[in-house]
Enzyme design. Structure first.
Site, PDB file in Angstrom:
ATOM      1  N   GLU A 138       9.877  13.998  -0.817  1.00 53.76           N
ATOM      2  CA  GLU A 138      10.275  13.975  -2.221  1.00 53.76           C
ATOM      3  C   GLU A 138       9.710  12.688  -2.822  1.00 53.76           C
ATOM      4  OE1 GLU A 138      14.517  14.111  -2.916  1.00 53.76           O
ATOM      5  OE2 GLU A 138      14.218  14.007  -5.086  1.00 53.76           O
ATOM      6  N   ARG A 151      16.130  12.887  13.760  1.00 59.20           N
ATOM      7  CA  ARG A 151      15.544  11.823  12.944  1.00 59.20           C
ATOM      8  C   ARG A 151      15.282  10.610  13.814  1.00 59.20           C
ATOM      9  NH1 ARG A 151      16.751  12.348   7.364  1.00 59.20           N
ATOM     10  NH2 ARG A 151      16.308  10.160   6.970  1.00 59.20           N
ATOM     11  N   LYS A 203      15.744   6.499   2.711  1.00 59.62           N
ATOM     12  CA  LYS A 203      15.171   6.127   1.416  1.00 59.62           C
ATOM     13  C   LYS A 203      16.237   5.675   0.433  1.00 59.62           C
ATOM     14  CE  LYS A 203      12.642   9.578   0.343  1.00 59.62           C
ATOM     15  NZ  LYS A 203      11.784  10.603  -0.233  1.00 59.62           N
TER      16      LYS A 203
HETATM   17  P1  ATP Z   1      16.334   9.859   3.064  1.00 55.32           P
HETATM   18  O1  ATP Z   1      15.933   9.058   4.243  1.00 55.32           O
HETATM   19  O2  ATP Z   1      16.656   9.014   1.887  1.00 55.32           O
HETATM   20  O3  ATP Z   1      17.331  10.955   3.362  1.00 55.32           O
HETATM   21  P2  ATP Z   1      14.521  11.993   3.163  1.00 55.32           P
HETATM   22  O4  ATP Z   1      14.575  12.083   4.612  1.00 55.32           O
HETATM   23  O5  ATP Z   1      15.243  13.078   2.423  1.00 55.32           O
HETATM   24  O6  ATP Z   1      14.990  10.599   2.649  1.00 55.32           O
HETATM   25  P3  ATP Z   1      12.096  13.135   2.282  1.00 55.32           P
HETATM   26  O7  ATP Z   1      11.078  12.577   1.382  1.00 55.32           O
HETATM   27  O8  ATP Z   1      12.863  14.316   1.842  1.00 55.32           O
HETATM   28  O9  ATP Z   1      13.039  11.927   2.648  1.00 55.32           O
HETATM   29  O10 ATP Z   1      11.471  13.392   3.719  1.00 55.32           O
HETATM   30  C1  ATP Z   1      10.242  14.029   3.935  1.00 55.32           C
HETATM   31  C2  ATP Z   1      10.189  14.509   5.357  1.00 55.32           C
HETATM   32  O11 ATP Z   1      10.311  13.406   6.259  1.00 55.32           O
HETATM   33  C3  ATP Z   1      11.336  15.448   5.654  1.00 55.32           C
HETATM   34  O12 ATP Z   1      10.814  16.558   6.375  1.00 55.32           O
HETATM   35  C4  ATP Z   1      12.257  14.643   6.499  1.00 55.32           C
HETATM   36  O13 ATP Z   1      12.958  15.446   7.416  1.00 55.32           O
HETATM   37  C5  ATP Z   1      11.324  13.660   7.202  1.00 55.32           C
HETATM   38  N1  ATP Z   1      12.038  12.436   7.529  1.00 55.32           N
HETATM   39  C6  ATP Z   1      12.683  11.606   6.682  1.00 55.32           C
HETATM   40  N2  ATP Z   1      13.286  10.601   7.349  1.00 55.32           N
HETATM   41  C7  ATP Z   1      13.014  10.794   8.657  1.00 55.32           C
HETATM   42  C8  ATP Z   1      13.353  10.101   9.868  1.00 55.32           C
HETATM   43  N3  ATP Z   1      14.113   9.016   9.847  1.00 55.32           N
HETATM   44  N4  ATP Z   1      12.887  10.588  11.039  1.00 55.32           N
HETATM   45  C9  ATP Z   1      12.116  11.679  11.056  1.00 55.32           C
HETATM   46  N5  ATP Z   1      11.763  12.388   9.973  1.00 55.32           N
HETATM   47  C10 ATP Z   1      12.195  11.957   8.781  1.00 55.32           C
END
Ligand code: ATP
Ligand code: MG
Length: 563
Positions: free
Chosen positions: A32, A258, A268
């Site tokens: 996003e 994650r 984020k």
């Molecule tokens: P936030 O960390 O604020 O929740 P988010 O994970 O929703 O942000 P996105 O931009 O929606 O951030 O993530 C894009 C992709 O990266 C998604 O498929 C998400 O699952 C993956 N992603 C985000 N954070 C992690 C993480 N810590 N480890 C692995 N994958 C991640």
């Protein structure tokens, strides 16, 4: 020995063997655009793009831009730059969920026509109350039985802008008694009279993440939709939506855990707070776990890829130790970084038997194990700087570096002996040392075979260049910063700025694609932001070794005790 492949690659290997998806593998990375990418995203990027590469498939970059309140074109550009920097290239142009707004709208009308979606006129709070809880079933909305004609009429008027924000929503008609709260008539469209960074004011209704994601995957022909475990409970909805409408394919959602890293935030939402509350200088502050912050600190992309490869992919929640990332960074930089000399806390030494005005060039290898990186010439002269912490007037037993009457080696130069300490008469502070050098020890070894116990780094005072050097420590004192309280767990010593570091002359030409090891001090990287201001500045990427268990200061990362 090659690593056993992870469960996702096993699934894909089997799908290919079974001839599923016509032998194609298509993945996507779907950020996003509401912030910068961080080390957690790197795990997802390496997984999605890595799989596409290994299975001769394709990976799309798709912006999930369905919430115009938080999203921005700058984030889009930065995310593209970060993915490229990490070493990956998406197929074709980058995609945006907003490219599909018209198609998504048509799918929503299909749901209404098939009597599995309705416009609900309850407000958000009423919807929340009627949804029930984990222990209580929900209740039907009074608008659940609207006719198809009524629903289509309302939905078209929603699109036409006849209602205010929050007045109506489109909901799926599934099951208000489902044990999975996501299946209790979830909202698919909401009204937001907001300008979108790409579609402008064309739309005042925006689809929700759950509605958008599965359909965008299907539109793009994604075969394996890889996401993190928090979406596991959404998978029934993902599949339900795809079953209700006419889509060209049905991607398979697979969840993995994650990345969590100790002493680090990988969310984020929380990183946004650090930026907005000015705890850090911006998204690319070198202390941030963002890809742009890490790049600015000097972390090589290859080290991040290596790290992601080592942690692997599982469904188990695990906290990774940041020392593993540090190990990957050091290993990469040890191989890549040419060596240089820099003195962070200068103490002047005067070589009394070296003629004033004279200087000479001494060859020094750029890398101890890579002769192909060549040599450079170090300037040696009568006045030099050494590190203040490399001298003690009354040394304790285990201190082998310079002290009155003691001989040490200056790296690649000569053996010197300290003869006299010069103090400021009023403050009593040591301002210089008078030393004697042995001209027969050029290069650093004595013909008579006598040994010294320490080797120090140094620079020539007249030829050194002054730079700002910034040293960083972890941003948090707590191994798992608390999601509500992390602002109170900040390390107040996470940055040290040194304005008067003295660097060997060759570093005046440092370019921002070159990493250096400053001998005994760590790995350093020129700060691109400062170069524009014509001021030489370096960020320390990392110390040479983990010296947290000892009391660490920058002068002590290596004691200089001789080889
Ligand atoms: P936030 O960390 O604020 O929740 P988010 O994970 O929703 O942000 P996105 O931009 O929606 O951030 O993530 C894009 C992709 O990266 C998604 O498929 C998400 O699952 C993956 N992603 C985000 N954070 C992690 C993480 N810590 N480890 C692995 N994958 C991640
Ligand atoms: Mg998310």
């Amino acid at each position: 020995m090659s690593k056993p492949i992870d469960f996702i690659r096993q699934i894909i290997t089997k799908d290919l063997a079974d001839g599923k998806n016509n032998g194609k593998v298509v993945t996507r990375f779907p950020p996003e655009p509401n912030g910068y990418l961080h080390i957690g995203h790197a795990k997802s990027i390496c997984l999605n793009f890595g799989i596409a590469r290994e299975f001769s498939g394709q990976c799309n970059l798709r912006f999930d831009d369905t919430n115009p309140a938080r999203e921005d074109e700058d984030f889009v550009r930065q995310i593209e730059a970060d993915v490229k920097w990490l070493g990956f290239q998406w197929q074709g142009k980058s995609h945006h969920a907003s490219d599909y707004f018209e198609q998504l709208y048509q799918f929503a009308e299909q749901l209404i026509e098939r009597k599995v979606a309705y416009v609900c006129s309850l407000d958000a709070e009423q919807i929340r109350v009627l949804r029930g809880t984990l222990t209580e079933v929900g209740s039907d909305s009074p608008y659940r039985q609207r006719t198809t004609e009524e629903n289509l009429d309302f939905f078209r008027r929603m699109r036409a802008g006849e209602f205010c924000d929050g007045e109506q929503v489109l909901r799926a008609k599934i099951d208000m008694a489902s044990p999975n709260l996501n299946m209790r008539d979830p909202v698919l469209y909401r009204i937001r009279h907001l300008r979108h960074h790409l579609t402008g004011t064309q739309w005042c209704i925006y689809p929700t993440y759950d509605f958008t994601h599965c359909l965008s995957d299907a539109i793009e022909g994604v075969t394996h939709s890889l996401c993190t475990l928090e979406f596991e409970d959404h998978r029934p909805l993902y599949d339900w939506i795809l079953q209700q409408v006419d889509v060209p394919c049905h991607p398979q959602q697979i969840e993995f855990s994650r990345l969590s890293l100790d002493y680090t935030l990988t969310s984020k939402r929380m990183l946004t707070r650090l930026v907005n509350e000015k705890v850090v200088s911006g998204w690319d502050d070198p202390r941030m776990p963002t890809l742009s912050g890490m790049r600015r600190r000097g972390v090589p992309a290859a080290a991040i890829r290596d790290f992601c490869n080592r942690i692997g992919v599982t469904r188990k929640d695990q906290q990774i130790e940041s020392s593993l990332l540090d190990f990957c960074i050091r290993q990469q930089l040890d191989h890549d970084a040419p060596r240089a000399m820099a003195v962070l806390d200068p103490l002047k030494i005067i070589i009394t038997n070296y003629p004033a005005g004279q200087s000479e060039l001494l060859p020094a290898p750029n890398h101890p194990n890579r002769p192909e990186l060549g040599h450079r010439q170090l300037l040696f002269s009568r006045e030099l700087y050494i590190e203040r912490s490399d001298f003690m007037e009354n040394p304790p037993k285990k201190f082998f570096r310079l002290a009155p009457g003691r001989e040490v080696r200056l790296r690649y130069a000569y053996l010197i002996r300290c003869e006299e300490v010069i103090r400021d008469t009023s403050s009593g502070e040591i301002i210089a040392l008078r030393c004697h050098y042995d001209p027969l020890t050029r290069g650093g070894s004595a013909a008579d075979g006598r040994k010294v116990k320490a080797t120090l780094h140094w620079v020539s005072a007249a030829h050194a260049v002054t730079a700002q050097v910034r040293l960083y420590d972890r941003l948090f004192t707590a191994p798992t910063p608390d999601s509500d309280n992390f602002i109170n767990e900040l390390n107040t010593d996470s940055i040290t700025v040194i304005n008067n570091a003295q660097l060997e002359a060759s570093l005046a030409q440092a370019t921002d694609d070159c990493h250096y090891q400053f001998e005994r001090l760590g790995y350093f990287y020129p700060d691109s932001n400062n170069q524009q201001k014509q001021q030489l500045a370096f960020n320390r990427t990392i110390t040479l070794r983990d010296n947290r268990s000892k009391k660490s200061t920058y002068g002590k990362s290596n004691t200089g005790d001789s080889q």
